[in-house]
Scaffold this active site. Structure first.
Site, PDB file in Angstrom:
ATOM      1  CG  HIS A 143      -7.725  14.972   3.219  1.00 33.07           C
ATOM      2  ND1 HIS A 143      -6.494  15.622   3.552  1.00 33.07           N
ATOM      3  CD2 HIS A 143      -7.537  13.924   4.631  1.00 33.07           C
ATOM      4  CE1 HIS A 143      -6.159  15.973   5.361  1.00 33.07           C
ATOM      5  NE2 HIS A 143      -6.843  14.791   5.438  1.00 33.07           N
TER       6      HIS A 143
HETATM    7  C1  UD1 Z   1      -8.143  10.031   7.440  1.00 32.07           C
HETATM    8  C2  UD1 Z   1      -7.849  10.052   9.391  1.00 32.07           C
HETATM    9  C3  UD1 Z   1      -7.718  11.600   8.976  1.00 32.07           C
HETATM   10  C4  UD1 Z   1      -6.346  12.039   7.921  1.00 32.07           C
HETATM   11  C5  UD1 Z   1      -6.596  11.380   6.214  1.00 32.07           C
HETATM   12  C6  UD1 Z   1      -5.283  11.259   5.563  1.00 32.07           C
HETATM   13  C7  UD1 Z   1      -9.648   9.335  10.274  1.00 32.07           C
HETATM   14  C8  UD1 Z   1     -10.559   9.468  11.633  1.00 32.07           C
HETATM   15  N1  UD1 Z   1      -9.026  10.303  10.016  1.00 32.07           N
HETATM   16  O1  UD1 Z   1      -8.927  10.235   6.498  1.00 32.07           O
HETATM   17  O2  UD1 Z   1      -7.268  12.054  10.108  1.00 32.07           O
HETATM   18  O3  UD1 Z   1      -5.459  12.853   7.038  1.00 32.07           O
HETATM   19  O4  UD1 Z   1      -6.285  10.132   6.849  1.00 32.07           O
HETATM   20  O5  UD1 Z   1      -5.599  10.240   4.237  1.00 32.07           O
HETATM   21  O6  UD1 Z   1      -8.410   8.773  10.666  1.00 32.07           O
HETATM   22  N2  UD1 Z   1     -10.031   5.336   0.440  1.00 32.07           N
HETATM   23  C9  UD1 Z   1      -9.734   5.012  -0.387  1.00 32.07           C
HETATM   24  N3  UD1 Z   1      -8.378   4.085   0.116  1.00 32.07           N
HETATM   25  C10 UD1 Z   1      -7.721   3.965   0.738  1.00 32.07           C
HETATM   26  C11 UD1 Z   1      -8.153   5.000   2.094  1.00 32.07           C
HETATM   27  C12 UD1 Z   1      -9.243   5.551   2.100  1.00 32.07           C
HETATM   28  O7  UD1 Z   1     -10.173   4.631  -1.505  1.00 32.07           O
HETATM   29  O8  UD1 Z   1      -6.288   3.493   1.076  1.00 32.07           O
HETATM   30  C13 UD1 Z   1     -11.709   6.209   0.280  1.00 32.07           C
HETATM   31  C14 UD1 Z   1     -11.971   5.406   0.885  1.00 32.07           C
HETATM   32  O9  UD1 Z   1     -13.031   5.990   0.134  1.00 32.07           O
HETATM   33  C15 UD1 Z   1     -12.553   5.632   2.189  1.00 32.07           C
HETATM   34  C16 UD1 Z   1     -11.979   7.336   2.222  1.00 32.07           C
HETATM   35  O10 UD1 Z   1     -11.047   6.776   0.910  1.00 32.07           O
HETATM   36  O11 UD1 Z   1     -14.023   5.416   2.622  1.00 32.07           O
HETATM   37  C17 UD1 Z   1     -11.104   8.232   3.681  1.00 32.07           C
HETATM   38  O12 UD1 Z   1     -10.544   7.017   4.436  1.00 32.07           O
HETATM   39  P1  UD1 Z   1     -10.713   6.840   5.768  1.00 32.07           P
HETATM   40  O13 UD1 Z   1      -9.363   6.273   6.212  1.00 32.07           O
HETATM   41  O14 UD1 Z   1     -11.500   6.612   6.764  1.00 32.07           O
HETATM   42  O15 UD1 Z   1     -10.807   8.792   5.728  1.00 32.07           O
HETATM   43  P2  UD1 Z   1      -9.433   9.432   5.697  1.00 32.07           P
HETATM   44  O16 UD1 Z   1     -10.421  10.754   4.660  1.00 32.07           O
HETATM   45  O17 UD1 Z   1      -8.666   9.241   4.408  1.00 32.07           O
END
Ligand code: UD1
Length: 380
Positions: A213
């Site tokens: 991821h």
């Molecule tokens: C975040 C953390 C990362 C951690 C990861 C674990 C930061 C900078 N990054 O990254 O350190 O390893 O979480 O999962 O804080 N999304 C959904 N549903 C959700 C959450 C996210 O669909 O419940 C999708 C969205 O499209 C979103 C993308 O995932 O834009 C990324 O989510 P985000 O929380 O920005 O970062 P992660 O890649 O999950």
């Protein structure tokens, strides 16, 4: 005597297993009481609710509901909503865990309001400033009043950055507290296969578990494609189970790579919750991952781990544990994979103080620190 309130923050999936034992230990404290704020950085059922239920984390007292966004938008939203909570609650301390955007956002708001900040899992450094988490780690540690570390290297990193040794406490690993507490409740891989009605079923001990991821691996379509290609090759030898993070699912779609894997050799699953992952990890022949936490969990479980990153902020998993850092070069990935298939990989041992008692140590330090630094209110 009125108990002092410790405001605990969670936001994203890797925070949940870290906060669970801290909340439990605070609930047993005679002088402290927890208040839980969820920022809502992760919000899908699979990314949040299942974890709260399985880990026995109480419902958050407040959910800020920030959701996804660019780094700036997400961090700013958390900050402005969290400020209101601090004004209302006036906690004795704010406790943050890990390295996600919620961690730095809440630490920054608290410290400017002169509320002491406690960072759990501090001092880890990948020395790779392209990782958003590295920025979050460095900055959170600089503004924290108490810093709890999981391994001795972390203390050296903090001392090099000018942090006073009296603020640093080596207490062990709260994520391993959770792993040890939950291991006997794990959901077996066979049960997970049944639950997802998989038409292919792999044997315990005879599959690899894959997670991906990190933006550096999944955001650039050419990097993603080259990784998936070597993983597809590997899957011809060892079938893979691949729970897919929402970010990765979206990037695979965008890059037109959906359907890349042979469904008979790679079982693609939605994100799994904690007890399912524990079963899948502990029964795997090896794990291939770019996660931070999984490097530690596999070391604790004694399962070989191939880390698909160029560096790690958790070097103890390489020096003492079962982890090998391979980056994204297909040849290097294949070589280490073949070695593990041949000889089972590094034996490894469980690091110092990864013994299931880190949260108790943290709460003991907090009780003493608050008793010494904040005089109790008259009449309290
Ligand atoms: C975040 C953390 C990362 C951690 C990861 C674990 C930061 C900078 N990054 O990254 O350190 O390893 O979480 O999962 O804080 N999304 C959904 N549903 C959700 C959450 C996210 O669909 O419940 C999708 C969205 O499209 C979103 C993308 O995932 O834009 C990324 O989510 P985000 O929380 O920005 O970062 P992660 O890649 O999950």
């Amino acid at each position: 005597m009125m108990k002092q309130q410790i405001l605990c923050v969670v936001g994203a999936r890797p925070n949940f297993m870290k906060i669970a034992p801290v909340m439990a230990a605070l609930q047993h404290s005679e002088t402290l009481t927890p208040f839980l704020v969820h920022t809502g950085q992760h919000y899908d059922t699979a990314m949040k609710h299942a974890f709260f239920d399985q880990l026995g984390i109480p419902e958050p007292d407040i959910d800020l509901g920030v959701g996804s966004g660019s780094h700036a938008v997400q961090t700013a939203d958390i900050m402005s909503r969290f400020e209101t909570v601090l004004d209302d609650e006036k906690p004795a301390l704010v406790l943050v865990v890990g390295d996600v955007n919620s961690t730095i956002a809440c630490a920054l708001v608290a410290t400017k309001k002169e509320i002491p900040v406690v960072h759990v899992e501090s001092g880890l450094r990948s020395y790779d400033r392209k990782m958003p988490e590295e920025i979050n780690r460095v900055l959170t540690d600089q503004i924290s009043d108490l810093l709890f570390t999981t391994e001795r290297d972390a203390e050296s990193n903090l001392l090099r950055e000018g942090i006073d040794a009296v603020r640093i406490h080596f207490v062990g690993n709260v994520m391993i507290d959770t792993l040890q507490a939950q291991l006997e409740k794990k959901i077996s891989a066979a049960e997970t296969f049944r639950n997802v009605a998989a038409n292919v079923v792999f044997q315990p001990g005879d599959y690899g578990l894959l997670t991906l991821h990190r933006p550096s691996n999944v955001d650039d379509p050419s990097v993603l494609k080259s990784l998936l290609a070597v993983l597809a090759e590997i899957s011809e030898q060892l079938p893979l189970v691949f729970p897919v993070h929402p970010r990765t699912r979206a990037k695979i779609q965008e890059a037109g790579l959906a359907g890349f894997f042979d469904p008979q050799r790679v079982l693609v699953l939605p994100p799994q919750s904690y007890l399912e992952m524990l079963g899948l990890m502990s029964e795997a022949r090896m794990v291939l991952t770019d996660s931070g936490g999984i490097q530690e969990e596999t070391t604790s479980l004694g399962v070989p781990c191939i880390t698909l990153r160029e560096n790690t902020e958790r070097p103890i998993t390489v020096d003492q544990g079962t982890n090998t850092i391979v980056g994204t070069d297909p040849v290097r990935i294949r070589t280490v994979f073949d070695e593990i298939m041949l000889n089972g990989g590094k034996a490894g041992r469980v690091p110092e103080l990864w013994d299931g008692k880190a949260a108790q140590r943290i709460v003991a330090v907090l009780e003493d620190w608050l008793a010494a630094t904040i005089p109790s209110q008259p009449g309290a």
